[in-house]
Motif scaffolding. Structure first.
Motif, mmCIF file in Angstrom:
data_model
loop_
_atom_site.group_PDB
_atom_site.id
_atom_site.type_symbol
_atom_site.label_atom_id
_atom_site.label_comp_id
_atom_site.label_asym_id
_atom_site.label_seq_id
_atom_site.Cartn_x
_atom_site.Cartn_y
_atom_site.Cartn_z
ATOM 1 N N ILE A 158 0.871 -1.181 0.000
ATOM 2 C CA ILE A 158 0.000 0.000 0.000
ATOM 3 C C ILE A 158 0.903 1.224 0.000
ATOM 4 O O ILE A 158 1.741 1.388 0.893
ATOM 5 C CB ILE A 158 -0.925 0.005 1.232
ATOM 6 N N TYR B 214 -5.181 7.599 4.652
ATOM 7 C CA TYR B 214 -6.309 6.708 4.420
ATOM 8 C C TYR B 214 -7.292 6.795 5.574
ATOM 9 O O TYR B 214 -6.953 7.246 6.660
ATOM 10 C CB TYR B 214 -5.830 5.258 4.265
ATOM 11 N N PHE C 251 -9.302 -0.865 3.375
ATOM 12 C CA PHE C 251 -8.858 -0.063 2.237
ATOM 13 C C PHE C 251 -9.703 -0.399 1.015
ATOM 14 O O PHE C 251 -10.160 -1.533 0.858
ATOM 15 C CB PHE C 251 -7.389 -0.363 1.909
ATOM 16 N N HIS D 295 -5.549 0.985 -5.121
ATOM 17 C CA HIS D 295 -4.272 0.257 -5.092
ATOM 18 C C HIS D 295 -4.188 -0.685 -6.287
ATOM 19 O O HIS D 295 -4.447 -1.885 -6.172
ATOM 20 C CB HIS D 295 -4.144 -0.520 -3.777
#
Length: 197
Positions: free
Chosen positions: A54, A59, A84, A89
């Motif tokens: 990541i 975030y 996430f 990503h």
């Protein structure tokens, strides 16, 4: 500035054995509330590299009570779940990209660094801890009321609830909302008075 970081280890929560066994190491930077996570990869017999899993960035929680809120120091402890969005990503493995949200569970944490960072950021943390304590108190009250009702009803209600929640989870891609939870309690006639919440 970079010394104000918290190191933690984690695992991907997944039914895929290969993903679940990925060794992850992460860093939370207290000065800008950003984080990054790397994956240990074995190349040959004697060479191990840490590759970005990541990218470094700010975030926030993707579901739950804190949905939309930025991660902060208090969110990092052993057993904490970090969520996430997969679309942010692109370098993730295809097996993880199948779902819109993936979860990393913190398995180990640098307790000394966390204590140091808490001292540095005390005033802000005290406010956040008070909010978390209030939420924990509400959860405890709801759990106590539900526990009383479930004990009176027996084992069949517990197995029925488990089956119902699993089906809901499958239908909704692993996400269970507060409305779903309340509706389930109504279906099983386990309503909790609003005063408790």
């Amino acid at each position: 500035m970079l010394s104000n970081k918290l190191r933690f280890d984690g695992r991907v929560i997944s039914r895929n054995g290969r993903d679940a066994c990925r060794e992850l190491i992460g860093f939370f930077f207290a000065y800008d509330k950003s984080l990054t996570i790397y994956e240990y990869r074995q190349f040959g017999k004697n060479r191990t590299n840490a590759l970005p899993f990541i990218q470094k960035g700010v975030y926030g929680h993707q579901h739950g009570q804190k949905k939309g809120k930025q991660y902060r120091l208090n969110d990092f402890y052993v057993g904490a779940d970090l969520t996430f969005l997969t679309l942010h990503h692109p370098g993730l493995p295809e097996s993880i990209k199948r779902k819109p949200v993936f979860t990393i569970r913190v398995t180990n944490i640098d307790v000394t660094a966390r204590a140091f960072l808490k001292v540095v950021d005390t005033e802000l943390e005290e406010h956040c801890i008070k909010q978390d304590d209030d939420a924990k108190r509400i959860y405890q009250n709801v759990q106590d009321k539900l526990k009383e009702k479930v004990i009176k009803r027996g084992v069949r209600i517990v197995t029925g609830l488990g089956k119902y929640f699993r089906e809901l989870e499958k239908k909704q891609n692993g996400v269970l909302t507060k409305a779903d939870f309340k509706n389930t309690l109504k279906v099983f006639r386990l309503e909790v008075p609003e005063q408790v919440c």
